[in-house]
Enzyme design. Structure first.
Site, PDB file in Angstrom:
ATOM      1  N   HIS A 178     -54.651 -24.270  82.155  1.00 18.16           N
ATOM      2  CA  HIS A 178     -53.588 -23.353  81.672  1.00 18.16           C
ATOM      3  C   HIS A 178     -52.484 -23.254  82.708  1.00 18.16           C
ATOM      4  O   HIS A 178     -52.451 -22.295  83.474  1.00 18.16           O
ATOM      5  CB  HIS A 178     -54.164 -21.973  81.398  1.00 18.16           C
TER       6      HIS A 178
ATOM      7  N   GLU B  92     -56.966  -8.068  80.276  1.00 15.71           N
ATOM      8  CA  GLU B  92     -58.336  -7.825  80.734  1.00 15.71           C
ATOM      9  C   GLU B  92     -58.339  -7.200  82.128  1.00 15.71           C
ATOM     10  O   GLU B  92     -59.130  -6.295  82.405  1.00 15.71           O
ATOM     11  CB  GLU B  92     -59.135  -9.131  80.730  1.00 15.71           C
TER      12      GLU B  92
ATOM     13  N   GLY C 119     -52.022 -14.557  79.633  1.00 20.34           N
ATOM     14  CA  GLY C 119     -51.682 -13.194  79.250  1.00 20.34           C
ATOM     15  C   GLY C 119     -52.895 -12.354  78.887  1.00 20.34           C
ATOM     16  O   GLY C 119     -52.970 -11.168  79.232  1.00 20.34           O
TER      17      GLY C 119
END
Length: 157
Positions: free
Chosen positions: A59, A73, A68
């Site tokens: 990523h 989280e 994101g």
């Protein structure tokens, strides 16, 4: 000093205390420390974003961006630490579950080398269900904002 009084006097949490409150562990523990704790109200979590984290292999290759959903989280984990201290849940193996996330907006990329400040404020709480507003900041610039709800499950003694 009682345990409850000790929890209310805490204004910061290191990694050891964090792990005594929330169940998350590497690679999914996303808070390195917490500061400015005001029990039942607010705190600021700190996440040091580093290139050696596993999500950056995919990523995105060649342009690493902190996902994101992981920012959200990290805000949720920070709020879990606030609730753990507010409700005297240190060493009680409480579990935290998302109930909802609303109004999410992403304003800037978060990349390796950034220090993510996770500002969370309790909007409603005191029982098993809490509602928060969160703002993730990098060098004073807003990266993400959201409101979210979580339920806390404490095992019976």
């Amino acid at each position: 000093m009682t345990e409850a009084t000790a929890s209310s006097a805490v204004t910061s949490a290191d990694l050891d205390l964090i792990q005594r409150i929330i169940p998350h562990r590497y690679p999914f523990l996303l808070v390195d420390k917490v500061r400015d704790i005001v029990v039942n109200e607010s705190c600021v979590g700190i996440k040091n974003v580093t290139i050696n984290e596993p999500q950056f292999t995919g990523h995105f290759p060649g342009m690493p961006i902190f996902p994101g959903v992981m920012i959200i989280e990290a805000m949720a984990q920070t709020s879990g630490i606030l609730v753990g201290l507010s409700m005297d849940l240190v060493d009680k193996q409480a579990k935290v579950f998302f109930m909802g996330v609303d109004g999410v907006k992403f304003r800037r990329k978060v990349v390796p080398g950034d220090v993510l400040e996770l500002h969370v404020k309790a909007l409603r709480g005191g029982g098993r269900v809490w509602k928060f507003e969160g703002r993730a900041m990098v060098e004073g610039e807003l990266a993400c904002e959201a409101t979210f709800m979580a339920m806390f499950d404490v095992p019976k003694a």
